[in-house]
Design a protein around this motif. Sequence first.
Motif, mmCIF file in Angstrom:
data_model
loop_
_atom_site.group_PDB
_atom_site.id
_atom_site.type_symbol
_atom_site.label_atom_id
_atom_site.label_comp_id
_atom_site.label_asym_id
_atom_site.label_seq_id
_atom_site.Cartn_x
_atom_site.Cartn_y
_atom_site.Cartn_z
ATOM 1 N N TYR A 32 0.811 -1.211 0.000
ATOM 2 C CA TYR A 32 0.000 0.000 0.000
ATOM 3 C C TYR A 32 0.847 1.265 0.000
ATOM 4 N N TRP A 53 5.137 2.022 -1.170
ATOM 5 C CA TRP A 53 5.481 0.824 -0.430
ATOM 6 C C TRP A 53 6.986 0.638 -0.304
ATOM 7 N N ALA A 98 -4.659 4.603 3.389
ATOM 8 C CA ALA A 98 -3.946 3.616 2.574
ATOM 9 C C ALA A 98 -4.636 3.439 1.225
ATOM 10 N N ARG A 99 -3.798 3.190 0.212
ATOM 11 C CA ARG A 99 -4.360 2.913 -1.106
ATOM 12 C C ARG A 99 -3.390 2.039 -1.884
ATOM 13 N N PHE A 100 -3.927 1.300 -2.847
ATOM 14 C CA PHE A 100 -3.114 0.590 -3.819
ATOM 15 C C PHE A 100 -2.782 1.534 -4.960
#
Length: 123
Positions: A32, A53, A98-100
């Motif tokens: 993430y 990340w 959080a994010r992808f």
Amino acid sequence: QVQLVESGGGLVQAGGSLRLSCAASGRSFSSYVMGWFRQTPGKERKFVAAIPWTGTTTYYTASVKGRFTISRDNAKNTVYLQMNSLKPEDTAVYYCAARFGNWSAETYDYAYWGQGTEVTVSS
């Protein structure tokens, strides 16, 4: 799913320091992008800092550059925000998110949010 829990907020005098922590639970934390945002009453939530990340690159809003440092420990599933030389205008509720995918400064790009931790800087 990712659950985020912030800690480390409090009351500090101008010029002081605080370190915020955000503990993540769930899978694939290391995949993430992690971000910190802040919000004051009646105002929109705003970007503060982000770290992909890998942790090799970091991003900051202009007002905190040189004073705040974002870092992460993937082994501990934790992201930090070291805040130095705090100013009264840094007073806000700070949120971890959080994010992808790629890093972003936009709140709508982040799928997961913590409950926030309050930071108050007195003059």
